[in-house]
Design an enzyme around this catalytic site. Structure first.
Site, mmCIF file in Angstrom:
data_model
loop_
_atom_site.group_PDB
_atom_site.id
_atom_site.type_symbol
_atom_site.label_atom_id
_atom_site.label_comp_id
_atom_site.label_asym_id
_atom_site.label_seq_id
_atom_site.Cartn_x
_atom_site.Cartn_y
_atom_site.Cartn_z
ATOM 1 N N ASP A 43 0.828 -1.194 0.000
ATOM 2 C CA ASP A 43 0.000 0.000 0.000
ATOM 3 C C ASP A 43 0.869 1.254 0.000
ATOM 4 O O ASP A 43 2.054 1.213 0.382
ATOM 5 C CB ASP A 43 -0.904 0.023 1.236
ATOM 6 C CG ASP A 43 -2.139 -0.840 1.067
ATOM 7 O OD1 ASP A 43 -2.364 -1.342 -0.048
ATOM 8 O OD2 ASP A 43 -2.870 -1.020 2.054
ATOM 9 N N LYS A 65 -4.045 2.509 -2.706
ATOM 10 C CA LYS A 65 -5.249 3.270 -3.023
ATOM 11 C C LYS A 65 -5.269 4.496 -2.121
ATOM 12 O O LYS A 65 -5.248 4.386 -0.906
ATOM 13 C CB LYS A 65 -6.507 2.421 -2.793
ATOM 14 C CG LYS A 65 -6.597 1.207 -3.721
ATOM 15 C CD LYS A 65 -7.736 0.282 -3.334
ATOM 16 C CE LYS A 65 -9.095 0.904 -3.611
ATOM 17 N NZ LYS A 65 -9.329 1.151 -5.039
ATOM 18 N N MET A 180 -10.038 7.798 8.218
ATOM 19 C CA MET A 180 -10.343 8.370 6.892
ATOM 20 C C MET A 180 -11.503 9.368 6.939
ATOM 21 O O MET A 180 -12.388 9.358 6.091
ATOM 22 C CB MET A 180 -10.669 7.245 5.888
ATOM 23 C CG MET A 180 -9.552 6.232 5.719
ATOM 24 S SD MET A 180 -10.018 4.792 4.721
ATOM 25 C CE MET A 180 -11.127 3.930 5.841
#
Length: 257
Positions: A43, A65, A180
């Site tokens: 990642d 991502k 997030m």
């Protein structure tokens, strides 16, 4: 006495959590996987010092991502894992934090199972626990709380997740940890106040937790959006709401080294 760690067999995939940042938070199994893997699919948030622990000659492939940026589609990532395993590689899928906490680990594991690819799950220290500890914020403390809830602040469309009962969430847990959610900070704070949480409830924003660039902003629900706008902190960042935030002034132990 040496540990008998499991063999990383060719043609298999290990889904491994790299923890929140500090390489010292890797598990023994994660370090073992890094030393044995032929191909590491990682990642974007995995610390470069962790990638440096990969075996000499191992291929490192970034397939992270990131919200708001051009990123590989999940289907492409999963297909790549299957392709590499079918080619006989020891494939390490290295993910920040824990692969089963607000990540795509379950999706990847299901796809591997459907393709008859053998896999192993190696849990990691999730940022919502380990990262906050590096900011001097425990997720539970006897004098503060007996409940804690982990919440994603990022729904499929980038807005707050639509399947959360915000009224129950706001009133039902003494401490809330959001992943997030920085882009939705103003909406999030307003929604929690609307659900009944006091505007004076302490809030901390922890950016790049457990890394040399860690930064912490402490405020309250009423002021956090304005304070964050005045002092922008880069992603990734955690948001924690509740009385445990008040312990940071005493428990702020980490000097970044």
């Amino acid at each position: 006495m040496s540990l008998a760690l499991p063999e990383f067999r060719p043609g298999t995939v290990w889904l491994v959590g790299a923890g929140p940042g500090d390489p010292g938070l890797l598990t023994l199994l994660a370090a073992h996987a890094l030393a044995a893997a032929d191909h590491v699919v990682h990642d974007a948030l995995v610390d470069r010092r962790i990638l440096a622990l990969a075996a000499p000659g191992a291929e490192l492939e970034s397939m992270g991502k990131r919200g708001g940026a051009d990123s590989p589609k999940q289907a492409a990532i999963t297909a790549r894992l299957i392709e590499l395993a079918q080619a006989g590689k020891r494939v390490l899928r290295l993910k920040g934090g824990d692969p089963f906490v607000f990540g795509r680990g379950p999706e990847e594991a299901q796809a591997l199972a459907a393709a008859n690819i053998a896999f192993r799950i190696v849990p990691g220290i999730t940022a919502g626990i380990g990262g906050l500890a590096y900011a001097g914020i425990p997720v539970t403390a006897k004098e503060c709380n007996s409940t804690v809830t982990f919440v994603t602040g990022h729904g499929p469309d980038g807005d707050l997740p639509p399947d959360v009962d915000w009224d129950k969430l706001g009133a039902g847990s003494q401490v809330l940890v959001f992943y997030m959610a920085v882009r939705q900070l103003e909406k999030l704070a307003a929604r929690l106040i609307k659900a009944g949480r006091p505007g004076t409830d302490p809030v901390a924003l922890v950016s790049k937790a457990a890394s040399p660039d860690q930064a912490v902003l402490i405020s309250d629900l009423e002021r956090i959006a304005a304070d964050a706008a005045a002092r922008p902190l880069p992603a990734p960042a955690l948001i924690v709401v509740g009385p445990v935030v008040g312990l940071a002034s005493v428990l702020d132990w980490w000097d970044g080294a």
